[in-house]
Write a protein that holds these residues in place. Structure first.
Motif, PDB file in Angstrom:
ATOM      1  N   PRO A 277       0.963  -1.505   0.016  1.00 55.41           N
ATOM      2  CA  PRO A 277      -0.028  -0.465   0.116  1.00 55.41           C
ATOM      3  C   PRO A 277       0.987   1.007  -0.153  1.00 55.41           C
ATOM      4  O   PRO A 277       2.091   1.443   1.111  1.00 55.41           O
ATOM      5  CB  PRO A 277      -0.796  -0.026   1.790  1.00 55.41           C
ATOM      6  N   LEU A 278       0.466   2.432  -0.628  1.00 56.72           N
ATOM      7  CA  LEU A 278       1.155   3.788  -1.001  1.00 56.72           C
ATOM      8  C   LEU A 278       0.039   4.486  -0.415  1.00 56.72           C
ATOM      9  O   LEU A 278      -1.124   4.415  -0.446  1.00 56.72           O
ATOM     10  CB  LEU A 278       1.780   3.408  -2.089  1.00 56.72           C
ATOM     11  N   PRO A 279       0.850   5.599  -0.618  1.00 57.63           N
ATOM     12  CA  PRO A 279       0.363   6.988  -0.155  1.00 57.63           C
ATOM     13  C   PRO A 279      -0.506   7.478  -1.170  1.00 57.63           C
ATOM     14  O   PRO A 279      -0.882   6.935  -2.432  1.00 57.63           O
ATOM     15  CB  PRO A 279       1.581   7.468  -0.370  1.00 57.63           C
ATOM     16  N   CYS A 280      -1.648   8.306  -1.406  1.00 60.13           N
ATOM     17  CA  CYS A 280      -2.299   8.838  -1.757  1.00 60.13           C
ATOM     18  C   CYS A 280      -2.831  10.153  -2.189  1.00 60.13           C
ATOM     19  O   CYS A 280      -3.078  10.955  -0.795  1.00 60.13           O
ATOM     20  CB  CYS A 280      -3.770   7.957  -1.847  1.00 60.13           C
ATOM     21  N   LEU A 281      -2.755  10.591  -3.423  1.00 67.12           N
ATOM     22  CA  LEU A 281      -2.988  11.972  -3.415  1.00 67.12           C
ATOM     23  C   LEU A 281      -3.838  12.110  -3.942  1.00 67.12           C
ATOM     24  O   LEU A 281      -4.488  11.929  -5.248  1.00 67.12           O
ATOM     25  CB  LEU A 281      -1.417  12.471  -4.527  1.00 67.12           C
TER      26      LEU A 281
ATOM     27  N   PRO B  14       6.854   6.795  -4.643  1.00 65.29           N
ATOM     28  CA  PRO B  14       6.020   5.634  -5.041  1.00 65.29           C
ATOM     29  C   PRO B  14       4.646   6.082  -3.750  1.00 65.29           C
ATOM     30  O   PRO B  14       4.050   6.503  -2.885  1.00 65.29           O
ATOM     31  CB  PRO B  14       6.987   4.939  -3.661  1.00 65.29           C
ATOM     32  N   ILE B  15       3.536   6.509  -4.705  1.00 63.95           N
ATOM     33  CA  ILE B  15       2.697   7.211  -4.803  1.00 63.95           C
ATOM     34  C   ILE B  15       1.933   6.431  -6.190  1.00 63.95           C
ATOM     35  O   ILE B  15       2.224   6.353  -6.584  1.00 63.95           O
ATOM     36  CB  ILE B  15       2.405   8.740  -4.741  1.00 63.95           C
ATOM     37  N   THR B  16      -0.283   6.946  -5.399  1.00 57.84           N
ATOM     38  CA  THR B  16      -0.769   6.681  -6.229  1.00 57.84           C
ATOM     39  C   THR B  16      -1.835   8.227  -5.523  1.00 57.84           C
ATOM     40  O   THR B  16      -1.194   9.184  -5.179  1.00 57.84           O
ATOM     41  CB  THR B  16      -1.679   5.540  -5.935  1.00 57.84           C
TER      42      THR B  16
ATOM     43  N   PHE C 112       8.251  17.632  -2.377  1.00 59.42           N
ATOM     44  CA  PHE C 112       7.620  17.641  -1.242  1.00 59.42           C
ATOM     45  C   PHE C 112       6.850  17.236  -1.344  1.00 59.42           C
ATOM     46  O   PHE C 112       7.131  16.567   0.362  1.00 59.42           O
ATOM     47  CB  PHE C 112       6.622  19.430  -1.113  1.00 59.42           C
ATOM     48  N   LEU C 113       5.998  16.161  -1.440  1.00 62.92           N
ATOM     49  CA  LEU C 113       5.562  14.546  -1.444  1.00 62.92           C
ATOM     50  C   LEU C 113       7.074  13.836  -0.826  1.00 62.92           C
ATOM     51  O   LEU C 113       5.729  12.994  -0.189  1.00 62.92           O
ATOM     52  CB  LEU C 113       4.890  14.344  -2.693  1.00 62.92           C
ATOM     53  N   LYS C 114       7.823  13.699  -2.363  1.00 64.62           N
ATOM     54  CA  LYS C 114       8.786  12.940  -1.397  1.00 64.62           C
ATOM     55  C   LYS C 114       9.024  13.037   0.012  1.00 64.62           C
ATOM     56  O   LYS C 114       9.190  11.958   0.516  1.00 64.62           O
ATOM     57  CB  LYS C 114       9.679  12.794  -2.148  1.00 64.62           C
ATOM     58  N   LYS C 115       8.953  13.959   0.757  1.00 66.03           N
ATOM     59  CA  LYS C 115       9.551  14.766   2.143  1.00 66.03           C
ATOM     60  C   LYS C 115       8.235  14.257   2.925  1.00 66.03           C
ATOM     61  O   LYS C 115       8.431  13.598   3.843  1.00 66.03           O
ATOM     62  CB  LYS C 115       9.635  15.888   2.148  1.00 66.03           C
TER      63      LYS C 115
ATOM     64  N   LEU D 114       5.079  13.203   1.874  1.00 67.70           N
ATOM     65  CA  LEU D 114       3.988  12.029   1.943  1.00 67.70           C
ATOM     66  C   LEU D 114       4.693  10.963   1.454  1.00 67.70           C
ATOM     67  O   LEU D 114       4.258   9.320   2.444  1.00 67.70           O
ATOM     68  CB  LEU D 114       2.979  12.495   1.417  1.00 67.70           C
ATOM     69  N   CYS D 115       6.113  10.753   0.851  1.00 67.54           N
ATOM     70  CA  CYS D 115       6.178   9.342   0.508  1.00 67.54           C
ATOM     71  C   CYS D 115       7.282   8.987   1.848  1.00 67.54           C
ATOM     72  O   CYS D 115       8.126   8.060   1.302  1.00 67.54           O
ATOM     73  CB  CYS D 115       6.632   9.739  -0.370  1.00 67.54           C
TER      74      CYS D 115
END
Length: 297
Positions: free
Chosen positions: A28-32, A58-60, A290-293, A295-296
């Protein structure tokens, strides 16, 4: 990488969109969660953002059309092309619930992304829905009252106020909702987004999407009222330095009221230049980091 999806809102309206995931994902991965701005549809460049994010980290991504626009339904008996901010922000939370129900998603790592009108929505949702772990607000509408009076010619205001009043009475009498153009080439006619760059952006999509040049009569709202309550959720605000549609100074003032952790990214150019060209690369790279830092990680 992309599948068509649909989900129900809390008042039983079906919203439709796309779910993106990396082809090699096993856990399961983070989701935006992503929706577009005023009258715009998911096909109007949101796919480009989602594809970049999913290919880079690594995001959905869950991308959907707002109710009454594009592929999404509206409530029985209600008009299409209607923008009610309270409904659209509530739908964001319902989209979060749907994302959390998917086996591919880490339900504890949900972010929200919005642009222009929905850039304001995510400020509201990020403050009131504590499931949100990252907020990305691009060229946001932060103060609807001020925005309305910046965009609308003073000699048009009285007529629009009368239109709002007449529309209430007409609907009560069972008549169709009043509509106005989103954009109009004739500067002597009122429209919802009366700027040259708005006309160029939207009319470019008119022949190659389901976008329609009309919205029901609407009033403004204050999406940044709770911006200081987003914290401790991380906030990234992307602001165009020459934005005349959602004015730069209004966005910067709102950003100053937000608490840490927060990041400001100022892009050259105007409101719509975040979507394409060299500005897109500059923009999406900062958003990806920003997402990598936040949320991911």
């Amino acid at each position: 990488m992309r599948e068509d999806v649909s989900f129900q809102t809390s008042d039983n309206v079906t919203l439709r969109g796309w779910f993106y995931k990396p082809s090699e994902a096993t856990n399961p991965l983070p989701c935006l969660v992503m929706a577009h701005g005023f009258s715009a549809l998911k096909e109007m460049d949101l796919n480009t953002f989602a594809e970049y994010f999913v290919a880079s980290i690594p995001i959905t991504c869950l991308v959907y059309d707002n109710r009454g626009f594009g592929d999404s339904d509206t409530k029985d008996g209600q008009p299409r092309q209607e923008i009610i901010p309270a409904q659209q922000t509530s739908d964001y939370s319902d989209a979060i619930t749907y994302a959390q129900s998917k086996s591919e998603v880490n339900k504890d790592k949900i972010g929200v992304w919005g642009s222009s009108y929905s850039g304001g929505h995510v400020l509201w949702v990020g403050a009131v829905d504590r499931r949100v772990k990252a907020v990305l607000s691009q060229a946001p509408c932060v103060d609807g009252w001020a925005n309305f009076h910046r965009l609308i010619r003073p000699d048009f205001v009285a007529g629009l106020n009368q239109l709002f009043q007449d529309d209430r009475h007409s609907r009560a009498a069972g008549k169709p909702a009043a509509v106005i153009p989103v954009v109009d080439y004739d500067v002597h006619k009122p429209s919802a987004l009366p700027t040259p760059d708005s006309f160029d952006f939207f009319t470019a999509w008119a022949g190659k999407s389901k976008w329609k040049n009309e919205v029901t009569a609407f009033r403004e709202y204050m999406p940044a009222a709770h911006i200081h309550h987003i914290s401790p959720t991380p906030l990234l605000m992307t602001v165009a330095e020459n934005d005349v549609l959602t004015p730069t100074d209004l966005a910067l003032e709102a950003y100053n009221r937000a608490l840490e952790p927060k990041k400001l990214h100022i892009l050259p150019g105007g409101h719509f230049e975040a979507y394409a060209g060299s500005n897109f690369e500059r923009n999406v790279q900062v958003q990806t980091e920003f997402l990598k830092k936040h949320l991911c990680s």
